[in-house]
Design a protein around this motif. Structure first.
Motif, PDB file in Angstrom:
ATOM      1  N   GLU A  42     -12.756   8.932  16.647  1.00 46.54           N
ATOM      2  CA  GLU A  42     -12.047   7.829  17.285  1.00 46.54           C
ATOM      3  C   GLU A  42     -10.743   7.640  16.540  1.00 46.54           C
ATOM      4  N   ILE A  43      -9.646   7.518  17.268  1.00 41.73           N
ATOM      5  CA  ILE A  43      -8.331   7.438  16.623  1.00 41.73           C
ATOM      6  C   ILE A  43      -8.248   6.207  15.714  1.00 41.73           C
ATOM      7  N   GLY A  44      -8.968   5.131  16.063  1.00 37.08           N
ATOM      8  CA  GLY A  44      -8.963   3.946  15.207  1.00 37.08           C
ATOM      9  C   GLY A  44      -9.547   4.237  13.832  1.00 37.08           C
ATOM     10  N   ASP A  45     -10.579   5.080  13.799  1.00 37.63           N
ATOM     11  CA  ASP A  45     -11.185   5.461  12.510  1.00 37.63           C
ATOM     12  C   ASP A  45     -10.235   6.344  11.702  1.00 37.63           C
ATOM     13  N   VAL A  46      -9.512   7.215  12.403  1.00 39.29           N
ATOM     14  CA  VAL A  46      -8.521   8.071  11.742  1.00 39.29           C
ATOM     15  C   VAL A  46      -7.448   7.207  11.091  1.00 39.29           C
ATOM     16  N   VAL A  47      -6.983   6.216  11.820  1.00 33.64           N
ATOM     17  CA  VAL A  47      -5.946   5.312  11.319  1.00 33.64           C
ATOM     18  C   VAL A  47      -6.443   4.557  10.086  1.00 33.64           C
ATOM     19  N   ARG A  48      -7.653   4.023  10.143  1.00 33.05           N
ATOM     20  CA  ARG A  48      -8.198   3.260   9.013  1.00 33.05           C
ATOM     21  C   ARG A  48      -8.339   4.138   7.770  1.00 33.05           C
ATOM     22  N   GLN A  49      -8.856   5.353   7.947  1.00 35.16           N
ATOM     23  CA  GLN A  49      -9.037   6.244   6.804  1.00 35.16           C
ATOM     24  C   GLN A  49      -7.693   6.626   6.196  1.00 35.16           C
ATOM     25  N   THR A  50      -6.714   6.882   7.050  1.00 36.67           N
ATOM     26  CA  THR A  50      -5.390   7.264   6.560  1.00 36.67           C
ATOM     27  C   THR A  50      -4.756   6.138   5.749  1.00 36.67           C
ATOM     28  N   GLY A  86      -4.363  -3.467   2.101  1.00 35.18           N
ATOM     29  CA  GLY A  86      -5.130  -3.355   3.339  1.00 35.18           C
ATOM     30  C   GLY A  86      -6.422  -4.138   3.345  1.00 35.18           C
ATOM     31  N   PHE A  87      -6.781  -4.768   2.214  1.00 39.84           N
ATOM     32  CA  PHE A  87      -7.996  -5.565   2.139  1.00 39.84           C
ATOM     33  C   PHE A  87      -7.655  -7.032   2.423  1.00 39.84           C
ATOM     34  N   ASN A  88      -8.586  -7.770   3.042  1.00 45.61           N
ATOM     35  CA  ASN A  88      -8.339  -9.196   3.270  1.00 45.61           C
ATOM     36  C   ASN A  88      -8.824 -10.015   2.077  1.00 45.61           C
ATOM     37  N   SER A  89      -8.713 -11.311   2.171  1.00 40.37           N
ATOM     38  CA  SER A  89      -9.048 -12.184   1.035  1.00 40.37           C
ATOM     39  C   SER A  89     -10.540 -12.177   0.714  1.00 40.37           C
ATOM     40  N   ASP A  90     -11.351 -11.708   1.659  1.00 44.14           N
ATOM     41  CA  ASP A  90     -12.800 -11.618   1.419  1.00 44.14           C
ATOM     42  C   ASP A  90     -13.192 -10.279   0.803  1.00 44.14           C
ATOM     43  N   GLY A  91     -12.216  -9.435   0.521  1.00 36.75           N
ATOM     44  CA  GLY A  91     -12.494  -8.140  -0.079  1.00 36.75           C
ATOM     45  C   GLY A  91     -12.901  -7.067   0.913  1.00 36.75           C
ATOM     46  N   LYS A  92     -12.714  -7.329   2.215  1.00 39.39           N
ATOM     47  CA  LYS A  92     -13.061  -6.360   3.254  1.00 39.39           C
ATOM     48  C   LYS A  92     -11.811  -5.593   3.679  1.00 39.39           C
ATOM     49  N   PHE A  93     -11.956  -4.274   3.814  1.00 38.25           N
ATOM     50  CA  PHE A  93     -10.810  -3.465   4.224  1.00 38.25           C
ATOM     51  C   PHE A  93     -10.531  -3.716   5.703  1.00 38.25           C
ATOM     52  N   ASP A  94      -9.383  -4.295   5.989  1.00 38.93           N
ATOM     53  CA  ASP A  94      -9.032  -4.667   7.362  1.00 38.93           C
ATOM     54  C   ASP A  94      -7.508  -4.616   7.519  1.00 38.93           C
ATOM     55  N   PRO A  95      -6.947  -3.425   7.657  1.00 38.68           N
ATOM     56  CA  PRO A  95      -5.488  -3.270   7.690  1.00 38.68           C
ATOM     57  C   PRO A  95      -4.893  -3.622   9.050  1.00 38.68           C
ATOM     58  N   GLU A  96      -5.054  -4.875   9.475  1.00 36.50           N
ATOM     59  CA  GLU A  96      -4.641  -5.276  10.820  1.00 36.50           C
ATOM     60  C   GLU A  96      -3.129  -5.187  11.017  1.00 36.50           C
ATOM     61  N   LEU A  97      -2.351  -5.329   9.963  1.00 36.47           N
ATOM     62  CA  LEU A  97      -0.893  -5.223  10.093  1.00 36.47           C
ATOM     63  C   LEU A  97      -0.469  -3.762  10.166  1.00 36.47           C
ATOM     64  N   ASN A  98      -1.040  -2.935   9.291  1.00 35.04           N
ATOM     65  CA  ASN A  98      -0.612  -1.536   9.210  1.00 35.04           C
ATOM     66  C   ASN A  98      -1.146  -0.663  10.338  1.00 35.04           C
TER      67      ASN A  98
END
Length: 301
Positions: A42-50, A86-98
């Motif tokens: 899934e391209i979304g997974d590719v983006v997150r890993q990159t 790319g991590f949020n304040s809860d320590g979860k990786f969530d690069p919503e801006l990038n």
């Protein structure tokens, strides 16, 4: 589904015989990349890993992919997050801006997108097989080299047989944890014959042929003349040596085999108890005999 085994073309056994370390790296990297490239994504997974690797493992990213992100960053088309990576304040990786920024970079550059996808697939394959990839570039380079050997071979001899093995076994023999390379050659030769079946019937000369990477008589005639293979051919053409090798493989629980006195046929399987293999052989013979009886009876109707 468990992903434990990788596959590589049998002709690479010649490279193992010539240079153990180099040859086993070719086998392992061909198998790993071959598996990786077959996986859906899934391209979304590719983006997150990159994005994750851009912040945390920058040196592991393919050079052109890393440079493309750096150039986009310099042109304010990629917002570097030095505070949270790319991590949020809860320590979860969530690069919503990038994520949307990188997706646009990839969609605008198909070659870069291909690199990102390949990087993700290889990362996933390594994780599924519990393999550490020290250099993705070196791994891909060896894959291309092995693929070149395969293509040259198949242009001359047709589609090659494939051997399957756990990567860890290749690394054990490569790194010297296992010393007797003949054991590995014997095992790989036999599993290339078995394929996805539970067992097969074969002969010792055929096993020897597979040990040096030869799937057929024409290949045997070419490969058995190679200087590095001659010692193996001479050693295991002797019945005593081949019998001892088969017994060693069974004792190590790599394979199982059964023979009958004065019969050249040999039944081989991946490791199971001898009686289990005997049961499989008997069941197969009974099924074959029933088919023959049905055929003979049908002719009398």
């Amino acid at each position: 589904m468990e992903y434990k085994y990788i596959q590589f073309p049998l002709c690479l056994m010649q490279e193992v015989i010539k240079d153990r370390h180099k040859g086993l790296n070719l086998c392992a990297d061909f198998g790993l990349v071959h598996f990786a490239l077959s996986q859906k994504y899934e391209i979304g997974d590719v983006v997150r890993q990159t994005i994750y690797d851009y912040y945390k493992n920058t040196d592991k990213l393919p050079r052109d992919l890393r440079v493309a992100i750096e150039e986009a960053e310099a042109e304010d088309q990629f917002t570097r997050d030095d505070d949270y990576n790319g991590f949020n304040s809860d320590g979860k990786f969530d690069p919503e801006l990038n994520a949307p920024e990188l997706l646009k970079i990839l969609e605008d550059n198909p070659d870069i997108k291909e690199e990102a996808v390949r990087h993700y697939q290889l990362h996933q394959a390594a994780g599924l097989h519990n393999v550490t990839v020290k250099s993705i570039k070196s791994t891909l380079d060896r894959y291309q080299q092995a693929k070149g050997f395969k293509e040259l071979f198949e242009a001359k001899f047709g589609t090659d047989a494939m051997a399957s093995v756990k990567p860890g076994m290749l690394y054990d023999f490569r790194d010297g944890k296992e010393q007797d390379i003949d054991l590995l050659l014997g095992y790989l030769g036999i599993v290339s014959l078995i394929g996805f079946r539970k067992f097969i019937s074969t002969t010792k000369p055929v096993i020897l042929s597979r040990m040096i990477g030869a799937k057929s008589k024409p290949v045997w005639e070419a490969f058995s003349k190679v200087k590095e293979a001659r010692g193996i051919v001479e050693r295991y053409s002797k019945r005593y040596n081949m019998d001892r090798l088969l017994l060693s493989l069974a004792e190590r629980k790599f394979i199982m085999f059964l023979t009958r006195p004065h019969v050249s046929l040999i039944y081989v399987s991946k490791y199971m108890e001898p009686e289990q293999l005997a049961d499989l052989v008997r069941q197969s013979q009974a099924k074959y005999n029933l088919k023959n009886k049905i055929r003979e009876a049908s002719q009398k109707i």
